[in-house]
Design a protein around this motif. Structure first.
Motif, PDB file in Angstrom:
ATOM      1  N   ALA A  48       0.822  -1.211   0.000  1.00  0.00           N
ATOM      2  CA  ALA A  48       0.000   0.000   0.000  1.00  0.00           C
ATOM      3  C   ALA A  48       0.858   1.263   0.000  1.00  0.00           C
ATOM      4  N   VAL A  49       1.925   1.248   0.791  1.00  0.00           N
ATOM      5  CA  VAL A  49       2.807   2.429   0.865  1.00  0.00           C
ATOM      6  C   VAL A  49       3.519   2.650  -0.465  1.00  0.00           C
ATOM      7  N   VAL A  50       3.997   1.581  -1.086  1.00  0.00           N
ATOM      8  CA  VAL A  50       4.671   1.711  -2.381  1.00  0.00           C
ATOM      9  C   VAL A  50       3.714   2.282  -3.426  1.00  0.00           C
ATOM     10  N   ALA A  51       2.468   1.819  -3.410  1.00  0.00           N
ATOM     11  CA  ALA A  51       1.475   2.342  -4.350  1.00  0.00           C
ATOM     12  C   ALA A  51       1.251   3.834  -4.119  1.00  0.00           C
ATOM     13  N   GLY A  52       1.192   4.236  -2.845  1.00  0.00           N
ATOM     14  CA  GLY A  52       1.015   5.642  -2.526  1.00  0.00           C
ATOM     15  C   GLY A  52       2.177   6.492  -3.013  1.00  0.00           C
ATOM     16  N   LEU A  53       3.387   6.010  -2.811  1.00  0.00           N
ATOM     17  CA  LEU A  53       4.568   6.744  -3.270  1.00  0.00           C
ATOM     18  C   LEU A  53       4.606   6.817  -4.797  1.00  0.00           C
ATOM     19  N   THR A  54       4.107   5.780  -5.454  1.00  0.00           N
ATOM     20  CA  THR A  54       4.062   5.783  -6.915  1.00  0.00           C
ATOM     21  C   THR A  54       3.163   6.895  -7.432  1.00  0.00           C
ATOM     22  N   ALA A  55       2.065   7.153  -6.725  1.00  0.00           N
ATOM     23  CA  ALA A  55       1.182   8.254  -7.124  1.00  0.00           C
ATOM     24  C   ALA A  55       1.902   9.592  -7.034  1.00  0.00           C
ATOM     25  N   LEU A  56       2.718   9.753  -5.996  1.00  0.00           N
ATOM     26  CA  LEU A  56       3.509  10.978  -5.864  1.00  0.00           C
ATOM     27  C   LEU A  56       4.491  11.126  -7.022  1.00  0.00           C
ATOM     28  N   ILE A  57       5.090  10.015  -7.420  1.00  0.00           N
ATOM     29  CA  ILE A  57       6.017  10.057  -8.548  1.00  0.00           C
ATOM     30  C   ILE A  57       5.263  10.432  -9.824  1.00  0.00           C
ATOM     31  N   GLY A  58       4.019   9.954  -9.934  1.00  0.00           N
ATOM     32  CA  GLY A  58       3.199  10.330 -11.079  1.00  0.00           C
ATOM     33  C   GLY A  58       2.979  11.826 -11.136  1.00  0.00           C
ATOM     34  N   TYR A  59       2.741  12.439  -9.979  1.00  0.00           N
ATOM     35  CA  TYR A  59       2.573  13.890  -9.926  1.00  0.00           C
ATOM     36  C   TYR A  59       3.885  14.593 -10.261  1.00  0.00           C
ATOM     37  N   LEU A  60       4.987  14.059  -9.762  1.00  0.00           N
ATOM     38  CA  LEU A  60       6.305  14.632 -10.046  1.00  0.00           C
ATOM     39  C   LEU A  60       6.592  14.605 -11.539  1.00  0.00           C
ATOM     40  N   ILE A  61       6.265  13.493 -12.203  1.00  0.00           N
ATOM     41  CA  ILE A  61       6.504  13.381 -13.634  1.00  0.00           C
ATOM     42  C   ILE A  61       5.645  14.374 -14.405  1.00  0.00           C
ATOM     43  N   ALA A  62       4.411  14.573 -13.931  1.00  0.00           N
ATOM     44  CA  ALA A  62       3.497  15.476 -14.629  1.00  0.00           C
ATOM     45  C   ALA A  62       3.872  16.937 -14.458  1.00  0.00           C
ATOM     46  N   THR A  63       4.457  17.294 -13.316  1.00  0.00           N
ATOM     47  CA  THR A  63       4.686  18.708 -13.010  1.00  0.00           C
ATOM     48  C   THR A  63       6.150  19.085 -12.854  1.00  0.00           C
ATOM     49  N   GLY A  64       7.008  18.088 -12.628  1.00  0.00           N
ATOM     50  CA  GLY A  64       8.414  18.382 -12.398  1.00  0.00           C
ATOM     51  C   GLY A  64       8.718  18.801 -10.974  1.00  0.00           C
ATOM     52  N   THR A  65       7.731  18.752 -10.086  1.00  0.00           N
ATOM     53  CA  THR A  65       7.929  19.159  -8.689  1.00  0.00           C
ATOM     54  C   THR A  65       6.929  18.446  -7.788  1.00  0.00           C
ATOM     55  N   LEU A  66       7.112  18.602  -6.493  1.00  0.00           N
ATOM     56  CA  LEU A  66       6.165  18.085  -5.503  1.00  0.00           C
ATOM     57  C   LEU A  66       5.715  19.240  -4.619  1.00  0.00           C
ATOM     58  N   THR A  67       4.466  19.211  -4.184  1.00  0.00           N
ATOM     59  CA  THR A  67       3.928  20.243  -3.306  1.00  0.00           C
ATOM     60  C   THR A  67       3.301  19.579  -2.087  1.00  0.00           C
ATOM     61  N   PRO A  68       3.199  20.292  -0.964  1.00  0.00           N
ATOM     62  CA  PRO A  68       2.573  19.696   0.226  1.00  0.00           C
ATOM     63  C   PRO A  68       1.177  19.117  -0.038  1.00  0.00           C
ATOM     64  N   PRO A  69       0.280  19.803  -0.783  1.00  0.00           N
ATOM     65  CA  PRO A  69      -1.043  19.208  -1.036  1.00  0.00           C
ATOM     66  C   PRO A  69      -0.974  17.881  -1.792  1.00  0.00           C
ATOM     67  N   SER A  70       0.083  17.684  -2.579  1.00  0.00           N
ATOM     68  CA  SER A  70       0.172  16.451  -3.360  1.00  0.00           C
ATOM     69  C   SER A  70       0.366  15.219  -2.473  1.00  0.00           C
TER      70      SER A  70
END
Length: 279
Positions: free
Chosen positions: A15-37
Motif C-alpha cells: 500500500a505504501v509503495v502504491a502511494g509513493l508511486t502516485a507521488l512520482i506520477g505527480y512529479l513526472i506530470a509537473t516536475g515538482t512536488l507540493t505539500p497538497p500532493s
C-alpha cells in the motif's frame, strides 16, 4: 482481534509503495512536488489497502488451505470484521479524494469499484483479470497526473501505456508459471486455454507494444537524453519477454526469470521518466 492483524492484512508495504508511486506520477506530470500532493499518497495507500483486505475476504477458502497464517483463516480477524474494515478503508480513501480535483475523485471511485470487482469475480476470468491488474497499476500514474488537471494526466499517458502493456506481459507470464497450481485450485487462465507457448507469444507482443509507445514523442522531456535512457529500459523489457517467449512449460518460465526481468524494466522506465521530468 489484534491491531497487528489489521495492519498486516492491508499488506502495508504494498500500500505504501502504491502511494509513493502516485507521488512520482505527480512529479513526472509537473516536475515538482507540493505539500497538497501528499494527499495522493494517502488516498492511494488507503484504497490499495482496502483492495488487499477485500481480496483476502474473497480468497478465505483458498487461504485456509494455502495460507492459513493470514489473519482471517488464522482467526485473528473475523470475516465480517474484515468486510467492514475494507469498506471503511475504501470510504476513507474516497472521502479524502473528494478534497482533490474531480478527475482524481472519479479515478478513485472507478478504481475502488474495479478492486472489488476483481476480488469478487474478475480475477477468475482469463485475460480480463490480467487487464484489470494492468489498468490498476497504470492508473496510479494517471491519478498522480490528474492532481495537476487534465494536462497532467495527458503528460503521464505514455508512462501509463507502457506500464499497462508491460504489466499484461508480466501477468500472463506469471499465469504461465502457475499453471499447475492454478489447475489444482480450479482456476482458468489463458495459458491453460491456449498453452504456455502461445501465451508467451502474446506476452512478447505486449512487450513490443510497450517499447513502441516508449519511443513516441511525448512531453517536454522527449529528446536524445530521454531516448538514450528509455532505449536501455526497452532492451530490458524485450529481453525479459523474450526469455518467456522461448518457453513451452511452466517450469521453463519460472526458471527464465522473465517476470522478474519485466518488473525491473518497469521500475527502470519509471526512473527514466522521473529523471527526465525534473532535469
Amino acid at each position: 482481534m489484534s491491531a497487528a492483524a489489521f495492519i498486516r492484512i492491508t499488506r502495508p508495504h504494498n500500500a505504501v509503495v502504491a502511494g509513493l508511486t502516485a507521488l512520482i506520477g505527480y512529479l513526472i506530470a509537473t516536475g515538482t512536488l507540493t505539500p497538497p500532493s501528499l494527499l495522493l499518497a494517502v488516498i492511494v495507500a488507503l484504497i490499495t489497502a482496502g483492495g488487499n483486505v477485500i481480496n483476502d475476504v474473497c480468497d478465505v477458502d483458498i487461504d485456509r488451505i494455502n495460507r492459513p497464517d493470514r489473519p482471517i483463516p488464522a482467526g485473528e480477524i473475523s470475516l465480517g470484521g474484515a468486510r467492514a474494515y475494507a469498506a471503511a478503508l475504501f470510504i476513507a480513501g474516497i472521502a479524502i479524494a473528494a478534497l482533490t480535483p474531480p478527475l482524481c475523485l472519479a479515478i478513485a471511485v472507478i478504481n475502488s469499484s474495479i478492486l472489488v470487482a476483481y476480488a469478487v469475480r474478475l480475477k477468475r476470468i482469463p485475460v480480463l483479470g490480467n487487464g484489470a491488474v494492468a489498468y490498476l497499476t497504470a492508473s496510479v500514474f494517471l491519478f498522480g497526473g490528474a492532481f495537476a488537471g487534465i494536462e497532467g494526466l495527458v503528460r503521464n499517458l505514455s508512462l501509463a501505456a507502457i506500464t499497462f502493456l508491460a504489466t499484461i506481459a508480466r501477468e500472463l507470464l506469471k499465469d504461465a508459471e502457475d499453471v499447475d497450481g492454478d489447475a489444482a485450485g480450479g482456476a482458468r487462465t489463458l495459458p491453460m486455454i491456449v498453452g504456455v507457448q502461445r501465451t508467451g507469444i502474446f506476452a512478447f507482443a505486449c512487450a513490443c507494444g510497450a517499447v513502441v509507445v516508449s519511443l513516441l514523442p511525448s512531453g517536454d522531456w522527449w529528446g536524445l537524453l530521454y531516448l538514450a535512457g528509455i532505449a536501455v529500459v526497452d532492451l530490458v523489457i524485450l529481453f525479459g519477454a523474450f526469455r518467456g517467449l522461448r518457453c513451452t512449460t511452466p517450469g521453463c518460465v519460472r526458471e527464465s526469470g522473465a517476470t522478474s526481468i519485466l518488473r525491473m524494466g518497469m521500475f527502470a522506465a519509471l526512473a527514466v521518466f522521473a529523471i527526465a521530468a525534473v532535469i
